[in-house]
Scaffold this active site. Structure first.
Site, PDB file in Angstrom:
ATOM      1  N   ASP A 250     -33.568  40.209  45.840  1.00 30.40           N
ATOM      2  CA  ASP A 250     -33.723  38.909  45.192  1.00 30.40           C
ATOM      3  C   ASP A 250     -33.235  37.785  46.102  1.00 30.40           C
ATOM      4  O   ASP A 250     -32.818  38.009  47.228  1.00 30.40           O
ATOM      5  CB  ASP A 250     -33.107  38.876  43.790  1.00 30.40           C
ATOM      6  N   LYS A 272     -35.603  35.503  41.444  1.00 31.97           N
ATOM      7  CA  LYS A 272     -34.455  35.354  40.560  1.00 31.97           C
ATOM      8  C   LYS A 272     -33.719  34.059  40.808  1.00 31.97           C
ATOM      9  O   LYS A 272     -32.536  34.038  41.083  1.00 31.97           O
ATOM     10  CB  LYS A 272     -33.478  36.534  40.652  1.00 31.97           C
ATOM     11  N   MET A 385     -23.178  30.495  38.261  1.00 29.36           N
ATOM     12  CA  MET A 385     -24.418  29.850  37.805  1.00 29.36           C
ATOM     13  C   MET A 385     -24.133  28.538  37.076  1.00 29.36           C
ATOM     14  O   MET A 385     -24.802  28.199  36.101  1.00 29.36           O
ATOM     15  CB  MET A 385     -25.194  30.782  36.860  1.00 29.36           C
TER      16      MET A 385
HETATM   17  C1  LIG Z   1     -27.037  35.687  38.897  1.00 31.85           C
HETATM   18  S1  LIG Z   1     -25.429  35.406  39.500  1.00 31.85           S
HETATM   19  C2  LIG Z   1     -25.223  36.850  40.447  1.00 31.85           C
HETATM   20  C3  LIG Z   1     -23.815  37.152  40.765  1.00 31.85           C
HETATM   21  C4  LIG Z   1     -23.655  38.368  41.641  1.00 31.85           C
HETATM   22  N1  LIG Z   1     -24.112  39.550  40.990  1.00 31.85           N
HETATM   23  C5  LIG Z   1     -22.232  38.539  42.123  1.00 31.85           C
HETATM   24  O1  LIG Z   1     -21.573  39.539  41.798  1.00 31.85           O
HETATM   25  O2  LIG Z   1     -21.785  37.677  42.872  1.00 31.85           O
HETATM   26  C6  LIG Z   1     -25.706  34.151  40.708  1.00 31.85           C
HETATM   27  C7  LIG Z   1     -24.537  33.209  40.875  1.00 31.85           C
HETATM   28  O3  LIG Z   1     -23.534  33.793  41.686  1.00 31.85           O
HETATM   29  C8  LIG Z   1     -22.898  32.781  42.448  1.00 31.85           C
HETATM   30  N2  LIG Z   1     -23.045  33.094  43.869  1.00 31.85           N
HETATM   31  C9  LIG Z   1     -23.639  34.173  44.414  1.00 31.85           C
HETATM   32  N3  LIG Z   1     -23.537  34.164  45.747  1.00 31.85           N
HETATM   33  C10 LIG Z   1     -22.858  33.056  46.081  1.00 31.85           C
HETATM   34  C11 LIG Z   1     -22.429  32.472  47.297  1.00 31.85           C
HETATM   35  N4  LIG Z   1     -22.683  33.048  48.480  1.00 31.85           N
HETATM   36  N5  LIG Z   1     -21.757  31.308  47.254  1.00 31.85           N
HETATM   37  C12 LIG Z   1     -21.485  30.711  46.088  1.00 31.85           C
HETATM   38  N6  LIG Z   1     -21.861  31.214  44.893  1.00 31.85           N
HETATM   39  C13 LIG Z   1     -22.532  32.373  44.887  1.00 31.85           C
HETATM   40  C14 LIG Z   1     -23.582  31.473  42.107  1.00 31.85           C
HETATM   41  O4  LIG Z   1     -22.836  30.870  41.082  1.00 31.85           O
HETATM   42  C15 LIG Z   1     -24.911  31.955  41.616  1.00 31.85           C
HETATM   43  O5  LIG Z   1     -25.507  31.012  40.756  1.00 31.85           O
END
Ligand SMILES: C[S@@+](CC[C@H](N)C(=O)[O-])C[C@H]1O[C@@H](n2cnc3c(N)ncnc32)[C@H](O)[C@@H]1O
Length: 472
Positions: A250, A272, A385
């Protein structure tokens, strides 16, 4: 290739070392570990080397080197004195008698050299840079070792024990190759690696009893890719990714991580982004099942950890229902990765005794959360998110009693080279956001721990030409 790695059977072979110092000791240990017989000629000898020779029944001649002292037909000779003249004399003797020589003082005069070795039971990996730098070989050895689970030795033994039976049940070579490929890269190998030999044997017996069915059933790896920096992936994630036939990934999986996908693997982008799913969740579930039932090894690669706001649970529920075998590889979730790379400890004895991961996703224009439960001076909140709903989140926290001066941080593209950390207070952040163009993915951290960021920031992220970019 200047040196070709031939593997010699040294057991009970006599080898001679001239010299009694540290190099001689190292060589002696290596040779004895293969079952070789080692003799030493040296004037001065390390106590440990003397002890080794005593224990292994090796001959120790404590005299200055002379050709006349070399009384056996040696399989090889190692000249490890600190005198070039003596090493030269030993070298001349060895050449005249056609005995392979290793000279510790000059690799150009060696018939053979000692590689750095990774020893995994019957599996041996030899690393050499043609004697250029033993330190480099040792570093390479450490790096490569981490990709070879300790269990490879056991796997090799396991396979060795089953070979005759497999040959009997599958007489055609192509069937056997196919079968072994699956055994060595699937659930059976993983069971061996985790030390579960009973399960490994049961799975193996089942597979051999129905090889056709076994070949047709693939497997799914639900892998957490971490928040962006490819170095944060686990070794297990990397290993399983390497053996994948299909990878469904994704938006949050960084391009650097996609570079690790084997070139032969089919890549399927399933999107996604909020409200912009390239492929609907039900279709993703279906794709996983379909590819696995074609006998493929399918990786479902997800940003962060698959079980933290990742819908990983839903995907494996479908797999379980369809009886598709799967494995789950945890990843570093964005909260852990971003906070670590921003220098914000999520808990701290002086500031936060607990941490809570919260979704900041809007539902009908508002964020549907139990706000009173979130308000605490001693807790860190991490909103996933929450970028588009940030003003609503800040306002709700304030209206439910959180202090205006509560420290907050927004970590944009955490752990990547483009990471940017914006620190502020709850009251001021929404206004600051209007000036700064923060983009997704971003993580919102609320809590007194944020004040440590200035002191503890360590990650040199961002444009090297614009170092100020990283902290705003
Ligand atoms: C659908 S969630 C997935 C989270 C993921 N499964 C995890 O454990 O990090 C997506 C959210 O994770 C956060 N996120 C993921 N990667 C990130 C990054 N490199 N920097 C900042 N926020 C991040 C953001 O808030 C984003 O909107």
């Amino acid at each position: 290739m200047k040196y070709y790695p031939l593997l010699f059977q040294l057991e009970a072979r006599r080898c001679l070392i001239i010299g009694g110092g540290r190099v001689a000791l190292r060589r002696c240990k290596t040779l004895l570990s293969t079952g070789a017989k080692v003799d030493v000629i040296a004037l001065a000898i390390e106590a440990e080397l003397r002890q080794l020779l005593l224990e292994s029944d090796g001959e120790l001649i404590e005299q200055p080197y002379s050709d006349a002292l070399v009384s056996h037909d040696y399989f090889c000779i190692i000249a490890a004195t600190d005198s070039t003249a003596v090493n030269q004399q030993v070298g001349d003797y060895a050449s005249a008698n056609r005995i392979p020589i290793n000279r510790a003082d000059d690799r150009s005069l060696c018939d053979f050299i000692f590689p750095a070795v990774i020893d995994r039971g019957p599996i041996t990996v030899a690393i050499s840079n043609s004697g250029g730098s033993p330190v480099l070989s040792r570093i390479l050895k450490r790096q490569l070792s981490s990709f070879l689970p300790e269990g490879y030795g056991e796997l090799s033994d396991f396979v060795g024990r089953q070979r005759a039976l497999v040959k009997q049940v599958l007489p055609a070579e192509c069937d056997r190759v196919d079968f072994w490929e699956h055994v060595l890269q699937g659930a059976i190998a993983e069971a061996v690696f985790s030390g579960n030999s009973v399960q490994a044997q049961a799975l193996f017996d089942q597979a051999l009893a129905e090889p056709d069915r076994f070949r047709k059933t693939g497997e799914v790896y639900l892998i957490g890719a971490g928040p962006g920096d490819p170095d944060l992936m686990t070794l297990r994630a990397f290993r399983l990714l390497q053996q994948s036939d299909v990878v469904l990934y994704d938006r949050l999986v960084s391009p650097e991580i996609m570079d690790l996908v084997p070139a032969r693997a089919e890549r399927i982008y399933v999107g996604k982004r909020r409200a912009e799913h390239a492929v609907q969740q039900t279709d993703i579930n279906q794709l996983l099942v379909e590819h696995a039932l074609l006998g493929k090894r399918v990786t479902r690669l997800k940003g962060g950890d698959p079980f933290i706001f990742g819908r990983g649970g839903e995907e494996i529920e479908k797999l379980a229902a369809a009886q598709v075998p799967f494995q789950v590889v945890p990843g570093i979730t964005a909260a852990n990765g971003c906070s670590a790379y921003a220098g914000i400890p999520l808990t701290h004895r002086d500031y936060a005794q607990s941490v809570q991961f919260v979704t900041g996703q809007l539902k009908d224009g508002s964020v549907d959360l139990n706000w009173p439960e979130l308000i605490s001076e001693e807790k860190t909140l991490v909103f996933y998110m929450g970028l588009s709903s940030l003003p609503v989140i800040c306002e709700s926290l304030r209206s439910h009693g959180m202090a205006d001066d509560m420290t907050v941080a927004l970590v944009e593209k955490g752990t990547t080279r483009e990471q940017r950390v914006v620190t502020s207070t709850l009251a001021q952040l929404p206004q600051r956001l209007q000036q700064l163009k923060v983009s997704s993915p971003s993580l919102f951290i609320v809590g007194r721990v944020v004040q440590l960021a200035d002191k503890l920031s360590w990650y040199p992220a961002g444009d090297v030409n614009n170092p100020d970019k990283r902290r705003t």
